[in-house]
Design a protein around this motif. Structure first.
Motif, short mmCIF file in Angstrom:
data_model
loop_
_atom_site.label_atom_id
_atom_site.label_comp_id
_atom_site.label_asym_id
_atom_site.label_seq_id
_atom_site.Cartn_x
_atom_site.Cartn_y
_atom_site.Cartn_z
N ALA A 85 10.09 -1.54 9.93
CA ALA A 85 10.24 -2.22 11.22
C ALA A 85 9.22 -1.71 12.23
CB ALA A 85 11.66 -2.03 11.74
N ALA A 86 8.84 -0.43 12.11
CA ALA A 86 7.86 0.16 13.03
C ALA A 86 6.42 -0.18 12.63
CB ALA A 86 8.03 1.67 13.08
N GLY A 87 6.27 -0.91 11.52
CA GLY A 87 4.93 -1.31 11.08
C GLY A 87 4.16 -0.21 10.39
N MET A 88 4.85 0.85 9.96
CA MET A 88 4.15 1.99 9.35
C MET A 88 4.07 1.87 7.84
SD MET A 88 5.59 5.11 11.74
CE MET A 88 4.10 6.12 11.63
N VAL A 89 5.01 1.15 7.23
CA VAL A 89 4.98 0.96 5.78
C VAL A 89 5.24 -0.51 5.48
CG1 VAL A 89 5.86 3.31 5.42
CG2 VAL A 89 7.45 1.38 5.35
N GLU A 90 4.98 -0.87 4.25
CA GLU A 90 5.26 -2.24 3.80
C GLU A 90 5.89 -2.16 2.42
OE1 GLU A 90 1.58 -4.29 3.69
OE2 GLU A 90 0.69 -3.03 2.14
N PHE A 98 7.51 1.08 -1.67
CA PHE A 98 7.05 1.11 -0.29
C PHE A 98 5.72 1.85 -0.20
CE2 PHE A 98 11.54 0.31 0.06
CZ PHE A 98 11.67 -0.51 1.15
N PHE A 99 4.80 1.30 0.60
CA PHE A 99 3.46 1.86 0.74
C PHE A 99 3.10 1.98 2.22
CE2 PHE A 99 3.65 0.15 -3.45
CZ PHE A 99 2.78 0.89 -4.23
N VAL A 100 2.34 3.02 2.55
CA VAL A 100 1.81 3.15 3.91
C VAL A 100 0.88 1.99 4.18
CG1 VAL A 100 0.54 4.62 5.51
CG2 VAL A 100 2.02 5.66 3.79
#
Length: 481
Positions: free
Chosen positions: A66-71, A78-80
């Motif tokens: 949600a903070a846009g730091m991972v996807e 999950f990846f940075v």
């Protein structure tokens, strides 16, 4: 709790466990300890490492997303998030190339600057206390006497300090590379030399053969320049050097402009090519009309008798690159390249446009270190010390049940730990150990069980106990919560 367990989260604190966990990973991402493109531990692994339920991990990862730091990537984890946009997909089929740098190369460089050598088995350089401080101090003192004073008040020669280039002619002659001072160009370290070659000899869209595994910073530089990367497998199935059958096929299919390689003490495997491989590689370069960039940055740590492509080729198709940061001091940014006169003229022009000249003061200091054989004797002591370190590290690896992916040599060993080294890097980092997972050296960031080990910084038995504990933890079933 095993020795591989990280500092525990605070149960009963005002901050929920999921938020504590999210903040821990957010801090690592901000500090670039987790680089763009890095994979976070799986939900199951993370739950086991931190002693929480999988639901807590999912909630933490959701906060980071949600903070846009991972996807989240389907079926992969999950990846940075990458900080650079991916390149536009080509319209036609292309060879196996990277669309973007396989990792944030600046994160790798920053880690090199900030790492504590005593806690960094993945370090790419010798620790400071292995270097010869009296040799450096003596050279600096001699700069203040005689004709050496003149270099401190001038731009210097665009080609580099002549006294250094004459000393380099002798150094290269010892390696069988017979050249003249007029065929040498000094640079701000070997990395600058490689950059000059990329900018002068290559164009966006060119295909370039490159070692895989290899140096992530070079992958990033080539990709940034719009170069298509053709990965040539290295150290596969126990064979030293590049897989020339694959190289020949890629050359026939894609007409590469160049091949960038490390022929002696390859980073990260430690391999050196033999004469048969060197001869066949040069024949392939002639047959498919590509030039070769031979990076010999670790050459001082290798025996002089090992074959150099530049010696066999006579600098016809080979551009030879080396420097002094690995054995003298990284603070003196002095490197050089040797090339044919035709190539050298264009490379010198690029250097002039880039920054006029390189430092005549530091170059003269390096010349003083080379003269009278003082640097040669220092390098010999380093080789002897590294040989002892390799024996100790090999004994520690064997004692803890690990095998080598390739026989270790020089500064590095290519260790097989039996589990995905990207997954094991996180619990090791929690315990204070900075490692170099094999995926960092992969063009495609392919996961695997190999990691680069620095022989000089991996002699603490505590590291090997931690590595064994973390590898065993990853093999155990997930904890029930």
């Amino acid at each position: 709790m095993s020795t591989g367990t990280p500092t525990p989260l605070l149960r009963g604190a005002s901050l929920p466990l999921a938020e504590q966990l999210a903040q821990r990973y957010a801090q690592r991402i901000r500090e670039r300890l987790l680089a763009p493109g890095a994979r976070l531990p799986s939900v199951r692994d993370c739950a086991r490492q931190h002693g929480v339920s999988p639901h807590t991990v999912v909630a933490a990862y959701d906060q980071l997303q949600a903070a846009g730091m991972v996807e989240a990537r389907s079926q992969r984890g999950f990846f940075v998030r990458e900080t650079r946009p991916a390149a536009r997909a080509p319209a036609a089929p292309t060879p196996p190339v990277t669309r973007q740098a396989p990792m944030d190369a600046t994160a790798l460089i920053r880690g090199m600057f900030e790492a504590d050598a005593a806690r960094s088995p993945g370090l790419g350089t010798l620790p400071a206390d292995w270097l010869d401080a009296p040799l450096l101090q003596s050279a600096l003192r001699r700069l203040n006497t005689g004709d050496a004073q003149a270099v401190q008040v001038s731009y210097g020669d665009p080609s580099g300090d002549l006294r250094l280039r004459h000393a380099l002619v002798q150094r290269l002659g010892d390696l069988g590379v017979h050249t003249r001072a007029e065929q040498l160009l000094t640079t701000h370290g070997a990395t600058h030399a490689l950059d000059l070659i990329i900018r002068t000899q290559l164009q966006p869209g060119d295909a370039v053969l490159i070692d895989d595994p290899g140096w992530a910073v070079m992958f990033a530089r080539l990709t940034q320049a719009g170069i298509r990367l053709l990965p040539v497998p290295r150290a596969r199935q126990g064979a030293p050097g590049p897989d020339l059958d694959v190289l020949a096929r890629l050359a026939a299919e894609h007409a590469p402009r160049a091949y960038l390689t490390v022929s002696v003490l390859h980073n990260p495997t430690g391999h050196s090519i033999n004469l048969a491989t060197a001869h066949r590689l040069l024949r392939l370069a002639d047959e498919h009309d590509f030039f070769i960039v031979e990076d010999d940055s670790y050459g001082f740590l290798a025996p002089e008798h090992l074959p150099r492509l530049a010696a066999l080729d006579g600098l016809r198709r080979v551009i030879y690159v080396s420097g002094f940061s690995k054995v003298l001091t990284p603070a003196w940014r002095v490197g050089y390249l040797a090339a044919s006169p035709e190539r050298l003229h264009a490379l010198t022009d690029t250097k002039l446009l880039d920054g006029l000249t390189s430092s005549p003061v530091m170059e003269r200091a390096v010349a003083l270190c080379l003269e009278q054989g003082r640097l040669r004797r220092h390098a010999q002591r380093l080789r002897e010390r590294l040989a002892q370190a390799r024996q100790r590290v090999s004994a520690l690896a064997s004692r803890h049940g690990f095998a080598w992916g390739a026989p270790p040599d020089g500064l590095f060993g290519w260790l097989d730990v039996g589990v995905d080294t990207e997954r094991i890097a996180q619990p090791l980092l929690d315990a204070g150990w900075l490692t170099a997972p094999g995926a960092l050296f992969s063009v495609t960031r392919e996961p695997g069980s190999l990691m680069r080990i620095n022989m000089a910084t991996s002699q603490d038995p505590a590291f090997w106990r931690q590595l064994r504990a973390c590898a065993d933890d990853l093999r155990r079933p997930a904890m029930s919560c």
